[in-house]
Design an enzyme around this catalytic site. Structure first.
Site, short mmCIF file in Angstrom:
data_model
loop_
_atom_site.label_atom_id
_atom_site.label_comp_id
_atom_site.label_asym_id
_atom_site.label_seq_id
_atom_site.Cartn_x
_atom_site.Cartn_y
_atom_site.Cartn_z
N HIS A 362 45.07 39.48 41.08
CA HIS A 362 43.87 39.79 41.86
C HIS A 362 43.63 38.72 42.92
O HIS A 362 43.27 39.03 44.07
CB HIS A 362 42.68 39.89 40.92
CG HIS A 362 41.44 40.42 41.55
ND1 HIS A 362 41.41 41.60 42.25
CD2 HIS A 362 40.18 39.92 41.62
CE1 HIS A 362 40.19 41.81 42.71
NE2 HIS A 362 39.43 40.79 42.35
N ASN A 632 50.34 48.90 42.75
CA ASN A 632 50.26 47.66 41.97
C ASN A 632 50.27 47.95 40.46
O ASN A 632 51.10 47.44 39.72
CB ASN A 632 48.99 46.88 42.33
CG ASN A 632 48.90 46.59 43.81
OD1 ASN A 632 49.88 46.69 44.53
ND2 ASN A 632 47.73 46.23 44.26
N CYS A 680 47.97 53.43 48.75
CA CYS A 680 47.04 52.35 49.09
C CYS A 680 47.37 51.05 48.37
O CYS A 680 46.62 50.08 48.46
CB CYS A 680 45.60 52.76 48.77
SG CYS A 680 45.29 53.09 47.02
#
Length: 760
Positions: A362, A632, A680
């Site tokens: 993150h 991800n 995305c």
């Protein structure tokens, strides 16, 4: 032997001097295994050379002198093969080589075990015996276990020693720490340590020129700690019996000069800084107490450790209270968070160094979103070692230069200048639409939600927001935001992009994104209560957010709502029911105030990031208006790799053929059932990844603003048919490096080498 293992490991870790620690280590091993000789060889940095660093049994004059390559002798053979080797008669073995300086003529039996840390051979531990024999399995197992336990500490101490040693082996005598790239770019500045809770283990030993200043710091910390303890004793006096309150008296006695005080001051007089002196003395006391057989005395180690932490807190807090943020700040933290970055002006942040984290953690994603060079995963580096120094962050190669010499600074300033020149070059065609050389149109959107700036909306090359992370609205508060607070935030974003689509993801916390007021503690957070799972369990949170979004969209009608972490169709059905409920509630509320009010209904979609959805894609038809691939988490789950765990971060790779084949399957199925699908995840913002996605048929890609112009540049130089051939070709690869080779070869062929390296 478990107690022996613990005792040896603990003694080694507590010893501040590597030389003394190794000397004690060989003596302890020799004693426990009842061998006649024990030696430790350490590998030279980035070379296949071993150097004798400690021995109990060989010639002590050979320490630091005798060296051998990995292809010399039995000890070198252990390092070369990276496995234990035992020989009953070493002199008769073909790999035996005599090193006269060590004087090992009397020894015959040999056992060697490698010391390995993160796949790198750090050294070799050997034991020898004059009698010809094989060392037994228990002796071998003991050494293997001990070497595995010590590997991390040896790596840690080696880095620490190099930072203060005049014999630094790195280029131009600069200490270079190696991590992984979190965000590309070059950052040159001065370290700014953002401290959370630190421990004595975080402290690196450092000497200072003035003992008087350090003694003053220590005495002030003692007084502050003494005040804390007296206040605690007073608060607890009405709740605890007198005998229990005696612990506070013991703490006060330990603070006196006759106890810890004189020894800490003595270490400061030896030029150690106050924090280093505290570490040396306290850890020695802890080690001595823990070796005691009497359980009462052994428990005193806990008290000394606690007192040491309290003193350390005051010592480090006193330093940090007077710190100002440098104009060119390199943010250093155990783990960088959104709140840390929010507290520092963006134009002062030149780089990020996060001790924890990996390429797609993150913190790394935040750094890329803000366009800040970042290096993650500097494991086994004491945090305080990086405080108060000049630093260069090389986000291209995942390197951090500590106190670099002028030649290195100049080199990176030139690189930084070339980066800026290349960025300006990309801006020349910024407002042109994106289409390949043969005219295929591809729409580029941005990922936003943190560091968002409304001026992006006016830039023609940005066609909307493909992913707005609403969790930051929640993370930057001390409680759940109200419906009105959320509505105002969303309204601002939708208004800025009033002529362009905005995809807002519903609250996605859990995993590595935590709310300070609603912590989720789990053993396996990425497989736990996160994303849509949490909000479906708390419809009161979900409904408030959906209502706020719908109200914010009334005047712009450009909102798309997207659900994260969907793993089955049942979640889609339940979320859709709540979505409809919220819509009708808002419609009734607004029409009650204004009978003619029109409430547009946002488009409803899902993120595809959990592998189970690969087998339920066709069932989405008629249930959603669109979908978007989150590469991800899809990569993380397909490869069973925690992207935040730097121990396995090298296994996380969105270029893995399995991941790319899964993405191609999604492209084909969603096209077949007529559901628009975009990407995305971080792969879309990687120029090579964007080319592969375009070759697979995707026409909508969303990425951080920093990479958008780079992606646009390579797509305009590409031919759509060539990209399709490239995508088809890489789907037959078996390894990520094969994919990257083909992609990079194509990039070079179209004259876009500037995106593969630093500079222009």
């Amino acid at each position: 032997m478990l107690n022996d293992l613990r005792s040896i490991t603990h003694s080694f870790v507590q010893e501040p001097s590597l030389e003394v620690a190794l000397a004690s280590l060989v003596t302890d091993i020799k004693r426990v295994l009842n061998s006649e000789c024990c030696s430790v060889y350490l590998a030279e940095s980035e070379q296949s050379i071993l150097r004798l660093q400690a021995t109990d049994g060989l010639n002590p004059d050979a320490i630091g002198v005798t060296t051998m390559s990995f292809d010399e002798g039995l000890t070198g053979w252990v390092a070369q093969r990276e496995e234990p080797i035992k020989i009953h008669n070493a002199k008769r073995h073909p790999r035996f080589k005599n090193f006269p300086d060590v004087q090992e003529d009397n020894f015959t039996a040999f056992l060697g075990v490698p010391i390995i840390h993160r796949r790198q051979v750090l050294g070799v531990i050997t034991i020898q015996q004059s009698q010809a024999r094989f060392f037994d399995q228990e002796e071998e197992a003991f050494l293997v276990t001990l070497s595995a336990q010590l590997a991390s500490s040896i790596a840690n101490v080696s880095v620490r020693m190099k930072s203060s040693s005049p014999y630094i082996e790195h280029e131009n005598n600069a200490l270079v720490l190696k991590g992984v790239s979190g965000s590309t770019g070059v950052g040159i500045g001065y370290s700014y340590l953002v401290q959370t809770e630190i421990d004595l283990s975080d402290v690196s030993l450092r000497k200072v020129p003035s003992a008087d200043i350090e003694k003053t710091r220590y005495f002030e910390a003692v007084e502050a700690t003494r005040t804390d303890i007296k206040l605690m004793s007073e608060r607890m006096s009405t709740h605890l019996p007198p005998q229990a309150l005696a612990i506070f008296d013991m703490y006060l006695q330990l603070l006196e000069a006759a106890s810890l005080g004189n020894e800490i001051v003595a270490k400061i007089n030896e030029s150690w800084c106050a924090v280093s002196a505290l570490k040396i003395v306290v850890e020695r006391y802890i080690s001595e107490f823990e070796k005691m057989e009497d359980p009462y005395i052994r428990e005193r180690a806990v008290d000394v450790k606690d007192l040491g932490r309290r003193l350390l807190k005051h010592l480090t807090n006193a330093s940090s209270q007077h710190k100002t943020i440098p104009k060119a700040a390199i943010i250093i933290a155990e783990e960088v968070t959104a709140s840390m970055l929010a507290e520092i002006p963006r134009d002062q942040i030149k780089g990020i160094v996060s001790i924890k984290g990996a390429e797609n953690s993150h913190a790394a994603i935040m750094a890329r979103a803000l366009g800040i060079p970042a290096v993650m995963g500097l494991r086994d580096v004491p945090l305080l070692q990086l405080d108060g120094v000049d630093i260069i962050v090389d986000g291209y190669n995942g390197q951090v230069f500590i106190s670099p010499v002028e030649a290195i600074v100049e080199e990176y300033k030139n690189l930084e200048s070339e980066d800026l020149e290349f960025a300006n070059q990309l801006k020349v065609e910024a407002d042109e639409v994106v289409q390949t050389a043969d005219g295929k149109r591809i729409s580029l959107y941005i990922n936003s939600g943190m560091g968002f700036d409304g001026e992006f909306a006016e830039q023609e090359h940005i066609e909307g927001i493909g992913l707005y992370r609403t969790e930051y609205t929640f993370m930057m508060r001390q409680r759940f935001p109200s419906e009105q607070e959320q509505q105002l935030v969303y309204q601002q974003v939708l208004g800025d992009f009033s002529e362009k689509p905005v995809v807002m993801r519903t609250l996605d916390v859990g995993g590595d994104k935590q709310l300070p007021y609603f912590p989720i503690i789990e053993d396996n957070p990425f497989l736990g209560w996160r994303g849509i799972r949490l909000t479906l369990d708390h419809p009161e949170i979900f409904l408030v957010q959906i209502r706020a979004m719908i109200k914010a969209n009334v005047f712009t009608d450009n909102l798309h709502i997207m659900l994260p972490m969907i793993s089955d169709i049942g979640e889609v059905d339940e979320a859709r029911r709540l979505f409809n409920q919220a819509y009708f509630e808002v419609q009734d509320e607004l029409q009650e105030a204004d009978a003619g009010a029109i409430v547009p209904k946002p488009k409803f979609g899902v993120m595809l990031e959990v592998p189970s959805m690969l087998f339920q894609l066709k069932q989405l038809k008629g249930k959603v208006d669109f979908c978007s691939i989150g590469t991800n988490d899809l990569t993380q789950y397909l490869l069973a790799v925690d992207r935040n765990n730097d121990k396995v971060a090298n296994l996380y790779d969105a270029y893995h053929p399995t991941v790319l084949n899964a993405i191609k399957m999604i492209a084909d199925v969603t096209n077949e059932i007529g559901i628009p699908c975009s990407v995305c995840g971080e792969l879309a913002g990687d120029p090579g990844g964007a080319m592969l996605l375009a070759g697979m048929g995707f026409t909508q890609l969303s990425m951080n603003t920093k990479n958008l112009l780079r992606v646009k540049w390579v797509l305009k130089k590409s031919n759509s048919e060539d990209l399709k051939e490239l995508a088809d070709d890489i789907l037959n690869c078996t390894r990520p490096d094969q994919v990257k080779f083909r992609v990079n070869r194509y990039i070079l062929n179209i004259g876009a080498a500037g995106i593969l390296r630093a500079g222009k």
